[in-house]
Write a protein that holds these residues in place. Structure first.
Motif, mmCIF file in Angstrom:
data_model
loop_
_atom_site.group_PDB
_atom_site.id
_atom_site.type_symbol
_atom_site.label_atom_id
_atom_site.label_comp_id
_atom_site.label_asym_id
_atom_site.label_seq_id
_atom_site.Cartn_x
_atom_site.Cartn_y
_atom_site.Cartn_z
ATOM 1 N N UNK A 104 0.827 -1.198 -0.152
ATOM 2 C CA UNK A 104 0.044 -0.022 -0.061
ATOM 3 C C UNK A 104 0.746 1.212 -0.154
ATOM 4 N N UNK A 105 2.006 1.158 -0.313
ATOM 5 C CA UNK A 105 3.091 2.386 -0.277
ATOM 6 C C UNK A 105 2.583 3.155 -1.365
ATOM 7 N N UNK A 106 2.136 4.567 -1.230
ATOM 8 C CA UNK A 106 1.887 5.407 -2.076
ATOM 9 C C UNK A 106 3.163 5.739 -3.109
ATOM 10 N N UNK A 120 4.609 3.570 -4.797
ATOM 11 C CA UNK A 120 4.455 2.790 -6.201
ATOM 12 C C UNK A 120 2.805 2.656 -6.571
ATOM 13 N N UNK A 121 2.274 3.666 -6.916
ATOM 14 C CA UNK A 121 0.981 3.813 -7.233
ATOM 15 C C UNK A 121 0.602 2.902 -8.204
ATOM 16 N N UNK A 122 1.589 2.630 -9.247
ATOM 17 C CA UNK A 122 1.098 1.631 -9.981
ATOM 18 C C UNK A 122 0.593 0.120 -9.749
ATOM 19 N N UNK A 123 1.289 -0.184 -8.576
ATOM 20 C CA UNK A 123 0.888 -1.371 -7.842
ATOM 21 C C UNK A 123 -0.820 -1.339 -7.140
ATOM 22 N N UNK A 124 -1.486 -0.110 -7.172
ATOM 23 C CA UNK A 124 -2.580 -0.001 -6.494
ATOM 24 C C UNK A 124 -3.730 0.022 -7.650
ATOM 25 N N UNK A 125 -4.778 -0.465 -7.245
ATOM 26 C CA UNK A 125 -5.929 -0.405 -8.149
ATOM 27 C C UNK A 125 -6.488 0.983 -8.337
ATOM 28 N N UNK A 126 -6.680 1.398 -9.436
ATOM 29 C CA UNK A 126 -6.924 2.665 -9.737
ATOM 30 C C UNK A 126 -8.310 3.110 -9.623
ATOM 31 N N UNK A 127 -9.512 2.446 -10.005
ATOM 32 C CA UNK A 127 -10.773 2.695 -9.682
ATOM 33 C C UNK A 127 -11.158 2.805 -8.471
ATOM 34 N N UNK A 128 -12.178 3.496 -8.113
ATOM 35 C CA UNK A 128 -12.910 3.654 -6.740
ATOM 36 C C UNK A 128 -14.060 2.483 -6.473
ATOM 37 N N UNK A 129 -14.190 2.137 -5.405
ATOM 38 C CA UNK A 129 -15.267 1.131 -5.179
ATOM 39 C C UNK A 129 -16.791 1.442 -5.682
ATOM 40 N N UNK A 130 -17.038 2.982 -5.378
ATOM 41 C CA UNK A 130 -18.522 3.145 -5.485
ATOM 42 C C UNK A 130 -19.192 2.946 -6.711
#
Length: 240
Positions: free
Chosen positions: A179-181, A183-193
């Protein structure tokens, strides 16, 4: 009369097939609301799903009677079939109206519920029920935050963790993501809503269109049954 018999027999088999479609839609709505029970706490939201299951159960004897009447006319069977068709029409119109209404109304409720879970996220206790709800949603839907990962930066609960987001925001293919910011490419881009809204509306609109199409088929069955009933004097159809 010959066409009415053939159509009624065909619709009887169709009713058996559409019962499975109604069961699928009803079970999908009920299980989805159960999976996201922290977001959908109002029990009435599952009502379209239960009505769909009731419709499916009623379709089975209706299909049997439609096939039976098309083979051999019976005053009692024709009258019972007409009553079942009327009951089905009431069930399906109610289910369709509720499904369409809930699809429109739950968008704002979803946003406020998601916002509360994000705001109250407990970074120090991984066993918190609210945490498990947020993590389950983010892992299952491969999403992060309400609209995107920046929602976690705005939440007061993350003030002591300004450089990270929950690990459930990580994409599945990145096993070492924490969850390190940085490395944003490792995070899901879309929101859950949006994903939640799409999933909910798909299930609700599935029930809506199933009920709408079935209502038209039932009207055709009622007309066909009415044509066959014309040979019998109406005063003899006491079951009506």
């Amino acid at each position: 009369r010959s066409f009415a018999r053939s159509l009624l027999r065909f619709l009887g088999f169709i009713f058996w097939g559409t019962a499975a479609a109604q069961v699928f839609g009803g079970v999908s709505v009920i299980l989805m609301l159960k999976s996201y029970r922290y977001l959908f706490q109002e029990s009435y939201l599952s009502l379209p799903g239960w009505l769909a299951l009731a419709t499916a159960l009623t379709l089975l004897p209706t299909g049997f009677l439609a096939v039976s009447v098309s083979v051999k006319c019976s005053r009692n069977k024709q009258g019972t079939l007409m009553l079942l068709l009327l009951l089905l029409l009431c069930l399906e119109m109610s289910s369709a109206a509720l499904a369409h209404c809930y699809c429109v109304r739950t968008a704002s409720q979803l946003e406020s519920a998601m916002g509360y879970l994000v705001e109250q996220h407990n970074w120090t206790c991984s066993q918190d029920p609210g945490n498990s709800a947020v993590d389950m949603i983010q892992r299952k839907l491969q999403c992060c935050g309400i609209h995107n990962y920046t929602d976690w930066l705005k939440a007061s609960s993350s003030w002591y963790h300004p450089a990270c987001v929950p690990e459930s925001c990580c994409k599945e293919k990145h096993f070492h993501c924490r969850g390190d910011l940085g490395h944003i490419e490792q995070l899901s881009e879309e929101g859950c809503l949006k994903k939640l809204e799409d999933q909910l509306c798909f299930a609700m609109l599935y029930i809506f269109w199933c009920c709408t199409v079935l209502s038209i088929l039932e009207l055709l069955a009622g007309v066909s049954n009415g044509i066959l009933m014309r040979q019998q004097p109406f005063h003899e159809l006491r079951i009506l």
